[in-house]
Design a protein around this motif. Structure first.
Motif, PDB file in Angstrom:
ATOM      1  N   SER B  37     -96.248   5.492  13.714  1.00  0.00           N
ATOM      2  CA  SER B  37     -97.087   4.216  13.272  1.00  0.00           C
ATOM      3  C   SER B  37     -96.320   3.051  13.732  1.00  0.00           C
ATOM      4  O   SER B  37     -95.100   2.994  14.093  1.00  0.00           O
ATOM      5  CB  SER B  37     -96.767   3.955  11.585  1.00  0.00           C
ATOM      6  N   GLU B  38     -96.951   1.950  13.703  1.00  0.00           N
ATOM      7  CA  GLU B  38     -96.435   0.521  13.984  1.00  0.00           C
ATOM      8  C   GLU B  38     -95.811  -0.081  12.603  1.00  0.00           C
ATOM      9  O   GLU B  38     -96.728  -0.271  11.829  1.00  0.00           O
ATOM     10  CB  GLU B  38     -97.278  -0.377  14.336  1.00  0.00           C
ATOM     11  N   THR B  40     -92.853  -2.560  10.611  1.00  0.00           N
ATOM     12  CA  THR B  40     -91.809  -3.373  10.517  1.00  0.00           C
ATOM     13  C   THR B  40     -91.363  -3.337   9.082  1.00  0.00           C
ATOM     14  O   THR B  40     -91.972  -2.964   8.407  1.00  0.00           O
ATOM     15  CB  THR B  40     -92.198  -4.617  10.973  1.00  0.00           C
ATOM     16  N   THR B  50    -100.394   4.770  14.848  1.00  0.00           N
ATOM     17  CA  THR B  50    -100.656   4.386  16.579  1.00  0.00           C
ATOM     18  C   THR B  50    -100.161   5.655  17.312  1.00  0.00           C
ATOM     19  O   THR B  50    -100.220   5.493  18.369  1.00  0.00           O
ATOM     20  CB  THR B  50     -99.403   3.274  16.858  1.00  0.00           C
ATOM     21  N   ASP B  53     -97.459   6.118  20.294  1.00  0.00           N
ATOM     22  CA  ASP B  53     -97.111   5.196  21.056  1.00  0.00           C
ATOM     23  C   ASP B  53     -95.722   4.749  20.928  1.00  0.00           C
ATOM     24  O   ASP B  53     -95.220   4.599  22.070  1.00  0.00           O
ATOM     25  CB  ASP B  53     -97.884   4.016  20.587  1.00  0.00           C
ATOM     26  N   ASN B  54     -94.915   4.976  19.848  1.00  0.00           N
ATOM     27  CA  ASN B  54     -93.596   4.593  19.700  1.00  0.00           C
ATOM     28  C   ASN B  54     -92.817   5.535  20.628  1.00  0.00           C
ATOM     29  O   ASN B  54     -92.009   5.043  21.468  1.00  0.00           O
ATOM     30  CB  ASN B  54     -93.223   4.961  18.302  1.00  0.00           C
ATOM     31  N   ARG B  57     -93.253   4.478  24.188  1.00  0.00           N
ATOM     32  CA  ARG B  57     -92.523   3.123  24.476  1.00  0.00           C
ATOM     33  C   ARG B  57     -90.841   3.404  24.443  1.00  0.00           C
ATOM     34  O   ARG B  57     -90.274   2.858  25.475  1.00  0.00           O
ATOM     35  CB  ARG B  57     -92.618   2.165  23.211  1.00  0.00           C
ATOM     36  N   ASP B 257     -87.862  -2.979  14.546  1.00  0.00           N
ATOM     37  CA  ASP B 257     -89.095  -2.276  15.207  1.00  0.00           C
ATOM     38  C   ASP B 257     -88.681  -0.856  14.637  1.00  0.00           C
ATOM     39  O   ASP B 257     -88.089   0.058  15.320  1.00  0.00           O
ATOM     40  CB  ASP B 257     -88.748  -2.323  16.808  1.00  0.00           C
ATOM     41  N   GLY B 259     -90.685   1.813  13.791  1.00  0.00           N
ATOM     42  CA  GLY B 259     -91.243   2.756  14.437  1.00  0.00           C
ATOM     43  C   GLY B 259     -90.603   3.254  15.737  1.00  0.00           C
ATOM     44  O   GLY B 259     -90.254   4.503  15.995  1.00  0.00           O
ATOM     45  N   ARG B 260     -90.119   2.432  16.468  1.00  0.00           N
ATOM     46  CA  ARG B 260     -89.507   2.896  17.726  1.00  0.00           C
ATOM     47  C   ARG B 260     -88.190   3.514  17.468  1.00  0.00           C
ATOM     48  O   ARG B 260     -87.815   4.540  18.075  1.00  0.00           O
ATOM     49  CB  ARG B 260     -89.331   1.500  18.596  1.00  0.00           C
TER      50      ARG B 260
END
Lengths: 432, 289
Positions: B37-38, B40, B50, B53-54, B57, B257, B259-260
């Motif tokens: 997920s995105e 924060t 998401t 996506d993470n 990235r 961040d 998710g990342r």
């Protein structure tokens, strides 16, 4: 038996009971003059007759290590452990979603002035009472400059060195008249790697550790060349002559040995230790270091940072106290914060060791007791700046990204174009 | 295995399994949800899905690979140095330790210090103006190396880690060395085998299983290094001392961040799990052969 049971029940009730009925719990900045000053004004507030028992202030302090990270997690989790909490200019945007705007006293404008109040604002709202103000001084050894100005042969050598390294023949000047070029020339002249006869090992000490606070110290330099994060339309302006000029000159000083070779691991404490040792001629450092540096080297003079083509600037940021949106005693917290913005509270805070940014008559009222606060108030009003975007939600991350890339450039792990391109890409993601 | 024995095993293991699921299960599930997920700090309670996506990235992030390379190099070099030094000390000092057992307590003292404290200690002792090492170097030679500049910082953190954790390898190898069958060594000596050959051909092969375990543990510890490097130099100029743990910490807390950060943690876990499984399978195959 019954007595034992009753005692046991009483003990159990005592152990299971929560803390006493809520007062106003304030989470402060621990372990420094800020804590001492906050304790003093809290005591003063609690002694007031018009403050009800349930609105008396109780202070809470944790460790400084990772303070803002812990605070972020607490606020995001909706913690009710405190009603008011510390905030800083660069973190307001990040905490604002978990806080509520406050109303200051009618005196606040006159007590602090607009520049200082703006360090606690976000999206046009006032999120905190400014308590302590941080900005930069240029610290220099008066004895060394005096000797340099009186020596013609030294002035000749100074000119040769500045011509060789900076491409411009400069003459020694009083630091009050310095531009950043003069600062660089002075740093080179007083470095034994450039001038083996220098009385100090290094001409300056630049804090180049990959740390966001070091970027704040550096920003006063490019700002005087006109640097900003973004223009009025929100377009990033990192790839500019102003940023390049300051970054390149700082690298020139590092490569020439005008700042210690370990500077890439230096932060506040290391830089102060270097200056205090007597082996550094001048440095730009936070105002909070004044007592330490002048105490260690009595000839030290503190003035405003050097000027650039666009003028003289100093980064400013404030610490302050704001209202937790999840507070259990919001009314009590609001009342305390409003009182804290009065002249009575500001003067008491300053007299107890705090460093509020005070304006006009309030600052003058302390001229004899705290002359440094007059200087701080003067510099904040005349030279203070906040980069465009530096109170946003991502401000801390922007400082982090700049620290990562610019320290890499200074240390020689990447070139300037790459550093600026990477910073721009990171800031684009963070701010846009 | 008879059916009733299997049932008993399951019943007996159930509390432990349930305990582990309760303790580890929730954070693992949460990590996976946030990793996909995105997220924060502002959206902790409402993460938006998401997909991968993470993960893409993280994989596209040069800093992640820089951190992975740093951790791998650091883990391998420090593990090898610590085990080599630990082995040398265990064998060389064995006769002394046999007579004066208390020397072990002295030798393992660095291991007792908290790594974060060790980092702070080096930060002080290597400072050009406050540290005793640069002070005496300037006094005696008129010069001192910049221990923490970009060129030397990797070597400095490797030495710091090696000095602190060699005692761990030493302790493991000493215990193993002391349990080696003495009669084999005695017989070899009677046959006129020289000490070096005795060590190389008899004692070292017998110590190899312990040596592998020591290497493995020290590599894992070195790979996930955080405290001492972070307190000594942070993530370094341009991020040159960013280990995997520091990368995840900074992405999570400093850059918000989440998710990342969790995607990187999951990737790291996946890589470690795969490596461990492969090593285990290889070990089984060798034993079977």
């Amino acid at each position: 038996m019954t007595r034992h049971r009753l005692t046991g029940a009483a003990l159990a009730a005592a152990l299971l009971a929560g803390p006493a009925a809520a007062q106003v719990t304030v989470l402060g900045w621990p372990g420094g003059p800020e804590e001492t000053a906050l304790r003093a004004v809290a005591e003063m507030y609690n002694a007031r007759e018009d403050v009800a028992d349930e609105d008396k202030v109780e202070l809470l302090f944790t460790s400084r290590d990772g303070f803002f990270d812990k605070l972020q997690v607490d606020l995001a989790a909706g913690s009710t452990a405190f009603d008011a909490n510390l905030i800083a200019t660069y973190s307001i945007g990040r905490y604002a979603p978990f806080m509520e705007p406050i109303t200051l006293s009618d005196e606040a404008q006159d007590v602090f002035g607009e520049t200082v109040l703006s360090t606690m604002q976000f999206d046009g709202e006032q999120y905190g009472v400014p308590t302590d103000l941080s900005l930069h001084f240029l610290y220099y050894r008066g004895d060394l400059i005096e000797a340099l100005l009186a020596d013609e042969a030294a002035a000749e050598l100074y000119g040769d060195i500045s011509e060789e390294f900076l491409g411009e023949r400069l003459a020694p000047k009083s630091p009050e008249e310095w531009t950043w070029d003069d600062f660089a020339a002075n740093a080179l002249y007083f470095s034994q790697s450039v001038n083996p006869d220098s009385p100090t090992r290094y001409g300056t000490v630049i804090q180049m550790k990959n740390l966001l606070f070091n970027m704040m110290v550096f920003h006063s330099w490019p700002r005087s060349y006109g640097a900003d994060w973004m223009d009025a339309e929100g377009a990033l302006t990192m790839d500019s002559a102003a940023w390049r000029e300051a970054l390149e000159t700082a690298k020139l000083l590092y490569d020439a040995g005008a700042t210690p070779p370990d500077s890439t691991s230096y932060e506040y404490a290391e830089a102060n230790t270097a200056f205090s040792s007597g082996q550094v001629a001048a440095m730009v450092q936070w105002n909070a270091a004044a007592t330490e540096l002048t105490g260690a080297q009595p000839e030290t003079v503190a003035i405003a940072p050097p000027a650039g083509p666009e003028g003289r600037f100093t980064h400013i940021h404030g610490l302050g106290l704001g209202l937790n949106a999840a507070a259990e005693n919001k009314d009590g917290a609001r009342a305390f914060l409003e009182w804290l913005s009065t002249e009575e509270a500001a003067l008491a805070y300053a007299r107890s060791g705090g460093a509020p940014g005070l304006a006009g008559d309030t600052a003058q009222a302390l001229a004899d007791e705290r002359p440094d606060l007059v200087q701080v108030g003067d510099y904040a009003s005349n030279y203070g700046f906040v980069m465009n975007g530096a109170t946003s939600e991502s401000a801390l991350s922007v400082y982090e990204a700049q620290a990562q890339e610019f320290t890499g450039y200074w240390a020689g792990t990447q070139d300037l174009d790459t550093a600026i391109a990477n910073v721009t890409a990171s800031m684009d993601e963070l701010l846009n | 295995m008879p059916r009733h024995t299997r049932r008993e095993t399951a019943v007996l293991a159930a509390p432990l399994v349930l305990f582990l699921l309760a303790i580890l299960g929730f954070p693992v599930i949460l990590s996976v949800v946030y990793g996909l997920s995105e997220t924060t700090f502002q959206t902790l309670r409402s993460p938006s899905f998401t997909g991968l996506d993470n993960f893409s990235r993280v994989i596209a992030d040069d800093r992640f690979w820089q951190a992975a390379w740093f951790s791998l190099r650091f883990g391998v070099i420090t593990a090898v140095l610590q085990c080599a030094l630990g082995l040398f000390l265990a064998v060389y000092l064995a006769p002394l330790i046999a007579r004066h057992g208390w020397t072990v307590a002295v030798l393992i003292m660095p291991m007792v210090v908290a790594p974060a404290m060790m980092g702070l200690m080096y930060r002080l002792s290597l400072h050009e103006f406050a540290g005793p090492i640069p002070h005496y170097m300037w006094q005696w030679f008129g010069w001192s190396p910049a221990f923490l500049n970009a060129r030397n910082v990797f070597a400095t953190v490797v030495v710091a880690e090696t000095l602190q954790w060699t005692p761990f390898a030493f302790l493991l190898l000493l215990a193993a060395y002391q349990t080696l069958p003495r009669d084999v060594a005695e017989a070899a000596r009677v046959d006129g085998t020289r000490p070096w050959r005795l060590f190389w051909k008899i004692e070292l092969p017998l110590l190899m299983p312990t040596l592998w375990i020591a290497l493995f543990i020290r590599f894992i510890d070195g790979f996930r290094v955080f405290d001492n490097i972070y307190t000594l130099v942070g993530s370094g100029p341009g991020g040159i001392t960013t280990s995997m743990s520091i990368y995840i910490y900074e992405a999570f807390l400093r850059q918000g961040d989440i998710g990342r950060a969790l995607a990187a943690a999951i990737l790291l876990f996946g890589a470690a799990f795969t490596l461990l499984s492969l090593a285990q399978r290889l070990g089984r195959r060798r034993r079977a052969a």
